[in-house]
Write an enzyme that holds these catalytic residues in place. Structure first.
Site, PDB file in Angstrom:
ATOM      1  N   LYS A   1      49.097  48.934  31.613  1.00 40.46           N
ATOM      2  CA  LYS A   1      49.241  48.596  30.187  1.00 40.46           C
ATOM      3  C   LYS A   1      49.318  49.930  29.455  1.00 40.46           C
ATOM      4  O   LYS A   1      48.507  50.233  28.566  1.00 40.46           O
ATOM      5  CB  LYS A   1      48.040  47.723  29.752  1.00 40.46           C
ATOM      6  CG  LYS A   1      48.164  47.126  28.372  1.00 40.46           C
ATOM      7  CD  LYS A   1      49.243  46.059  28.243  1.00 40.46           C
ATOM      8  CE  LYS A   1      49.334  45.574  26.805  1.00 40.46           C
ATOM      9  NZ  LYS A   1      50.558  44.791  26.528  1.00 40.46           N
TER      10      LYS A   1
ATOM     11  N   ASP B   1      51.661  42.359  30.843  1.00 34.89           N
ATOM     12  CA  ASP B   1      52.067  41.108  30.187  1.00 34.89           C
ATOM     13  C   ASP B   1      53.459  40.691  30.666  1.00 34.89           C
ATOM     14  O   ASP B   1      53.714  39.521  30.967  1.00 34.89           O
ATOM     15  CB  ASP B   1      52.007  41.228  28.650  1.00 34.89           C
ATOM     16  CG  ASP B   1      52.534  42.556  28.130  1.00 34.89           C
ATOM     17  OD1 ASP B   1      52.742  43.494  28.935  1.00 34.89           O
ATOM     18  OD2 ASP B   1      52.748  42.675  26.909  1.00 34.89           O
TER      19      ASP B   1
ATOM     20  N   ASP C   1      43.191  40.907  39.787  1.00 31.51           N
ATOM     21  CA  ASP C   1      42.422  39.668  39.886  1.00 31.51           C
ATOM     22  C   ASP C   1      43.250  38.514  39.308  1.00 31.51           C
ATOM     23  O   ASP C   1      43.406  37.454  39.915  1.00 31.51           O
ATOM     24  CB  ASP C   1      41.114  39.865  39.085  1.00 31.51           C
ATOM     25  CG  ASP C   1      40.112  38.759  39.336  1.00 31.51           C
ATOM     26  OD1 ASP C   1      40.376  37.884  40.178  1.00 31.51           O
ATOM     27  OD2 ASP C   1      39.053  38.766  38.683  1.00 31.51           O
TER      28      ASP C   1
ATOM     29  N   TYR D   1      35.593  46.372  35.979  1.00 27.15           N
ATOM     30  CA  TYR D   1      34.529  45.561  36.562  1.00 27.15           C
ATOM     31  C   TYR D   1      33.318  46.406  36.939  1.00 27.15           C
ATOM     32  O   TYR D   1      32.238  45.877  37.183  1.00 27.15           O
ATOM     33  CB  TYR D   1      35.039  44.804  37.800  1.00 27.15           C
ATOM     34  CG  TYR D   1      36.010  43.676  37.488  1.00 27.15           C
ATOM     35  CD1 TYR D   1      36.360  43.365  36.177  1.00 27.15           C
ATOM     36  CD2 TYR D   1      36.574  42.933  38.503  1.00 27.15           C
ATOM     37  CE1 TYR D   1      37.261  42.354  35.897  1.00 27.15           C
ATOM     38  CE2 TYR D   1      37.472  41.906  38.228  1.00 27.15           C
ATOM     39  CZ  TYR D   1      37.816  41.623  36.916  1.00 27.15           C
ATOM     40  OH  TYR D   1      38.706  40.612  36.632  1.00 27.15           O
TER      41      TYR D   1
ATOM     42  N   ASP E   1      45.987  35.675  41.587  1.00 28.70           N
ATOM     43  CA  ASP E   1      45.806  34.218  41.527  1.00 28.70           C
ATOM     44  C   ASP E   1      47.081  33.534  41.045  1.00 28.70           C
ATOM     45  O   ASP E   1      47.457  32.470  41.528  1.00 28.70           O
ATOM     46  CB  ASP E   1      44.644  33.846  40.592  1.00 28.70           C
ATOM     47  CG  ASP E   1      43.325  33.772  41.353  1.00 28.70           C
ATOM     48  OD1 ASP E   1      43.272  34.297  42.489  1.00 28.70           O
ATOM     49  OD2 ASP E   1      42.359  33.204  40.823  1.00 28.70           O
TER      50      ASP E   1
END
Ligand code: NAD
Length: 369
Positions: A194, A226, A250, A143, A254
């Site tokens: 990852k 994943d 992020d 980000y 959620d």
């Protein structure tokens, strides 16, 4: 007790002031019981600040925030300010205060209260008793990485670029927050990366391993993002503390939040670096936004904000007993069948924001008797 703890109150916009009024009730209760007393300053942020000063984060607010022990915020934003230029919209106030206070660690608990286990979209047995903590790195990663942007290609078409970068210092810093939390919980950290595809996260994994010796009582495991997304909905109770990068956090936070079934129940904390005196900047806020669709109706759920205040006591002031008392009061009120509209179920009693706040006070009275 002397009011030596400085707290900045930022009600913000929409339902922000409504839910913060109910937190104030809890703070006043604690003040009267002499368990804790705060020196509270109320400040402007978001749309309310734009209306009063022309910008979403006035210098006054920032100055007081820097000199406070903790900041408690309601929510910012709303349709009134949506057509303003991007850089002066209410949400920039929130991003600004996070940046200026150096809040690099975002803590999002996903806790399922027994009384609400049936509100989740997942089967009750998968989520009942769930208590996990997602720790998201908040100021680095893709980000913020450079280079970034979109450029026109000479032969036509465009190329978009974002860059995933972390330094060892950034990884170890967020790792220590997670390990420290795990020591106070169930002693397990799962680091999400990852590493089978991204070199930066191979380093992330190695850097997490490099600090585990500092916390010999904590078990460290690793999982690809994943698989983590899959495991969060398949068997979320396997996790204790989850630590991950800005973007993975992020998304996963959620996802974890929705295991609990309700936005109106979710608190959060964002923490800065520890200074030499052992103090760190901290901002506590509900996960939800300003809910313009229900603003002014007196039906907003104040529990996410009250639980954010409980996190404030726990993480900024090490006042676990008082935090436990608030959490227990919330639990008992829900067990007693009271519900705001967002968590209403058949057979329960629907109440307003104010009635819910007052019910928490009544329960605190009972618990403290
Ligand atoms: P939202 O969280 O405000 O609302 C989503 C839905 O959840 C709405 O139907 C709302 O009524 C409901 N809801 C949210 N909190 C509730 C509560 N405490 N009790 C009962 N119901 C609740 O998200 P949105 O509608 O996408 O955004 C509205 C505004 O809030 C936008 O301007 C957005 O930018 C802003 N926002 C701010 C923050 C923040 O301040 N941290 C976070 C998210 C969104």
């Amino acid at each position: 007790m002397a009011a030596n703890k400085k707290l900045l109150f930022l009600p913000g916009d929409g339902i922000g002031p409504e839910v913060m009024t109910e937190v104030r009730r809890v703070i006043d209760w604690m003040d009267h019981r002499r368990t804790v007393s705060f020196d509270i300053t109320e400040g402007l942020i978001g749309g309310a600040a734009i209306d009063a000063t022309g910008g979403p984060l006035p210098d006054d607010t920032l100055d007081v925030a820097i000199n406070s022990d903790a900041v408690l915020m309601g929510a910012v934003g709303g349709p009134k300010w949506e057509t303003m230029p991007f850089e002066v919209q209410p949400e920039r106030g929130l991003l600004g205060i996070r940046r200026e206070l150096g809040l690099f660690a975002n803590l999002r608990p996903a806790l399922v209260f027994d009384a609400l286990a049936s509100a989740s979209t997942l089967k009750e047995e998968v989520v009942s008793g769930l208590d996990i903590m997602i720790v998201r790195e908040l100021t680095g990663g893709i980000y913020f990485g450079e280079p970034r942007g979109v450029e026109d290609l000479p032969g036509g078409g465009r190329k978009g670029v974002n860059t995933l970068t972390y330094t060892t210092a950034e990884v170890q810093r967020i790792g220590r927050v997670a390990f420290d939390l795990a020591q106070k919980r169930n002693g397990r950290v799962c680091s999400i990366d990852k590493a089978n595809v991204l070199e930066t996260t191979v380093m992330w994994r190695e850097d997490m391993e490099s600090i585990k010796g500092e916390f010999p009582d904590v078990e460290l495991s690793h999982m690809y993002v994943d698989n983590a997304a899959m495991q969060l909905v398949r068997n979320p109770k396997q996790f204790d503390v989850v630590v991950t990068t800005n973007m993975f956090g992020d998304i996963l936070s959620d996802c974890a939040a929705m295991l609990t079934g309700s936005l109106g129940m979710l608190p959060s904390a964002s923490l800065g670096e520890l200074d030499e005196s052992g103090r760190r900047a901290a901002l506590y806020e509900p996960v939800h936004g300003s809910a313009p669709d229900i603003t002014g109706e007196g039906i907003a759920n104040p529990l996410a904000t009250i639980l954010s205040y409980s996190m404030l006591l726990r993480y900024s002031f090490d006042m676990s007993e008082d935090a436990d008392l608030i959490d227990q009061a919330v639990c008992n009120v829900l067990d007693g069948g009271l519900r705001t509209a967002d968590i209403m179920e058949r057979g329960k009693v629907r109440v307003s924001t104010e009635t819910m706040g007052k019910a928490i006070i009544k329960e605190l009275d009972k618990l403290a008797a």
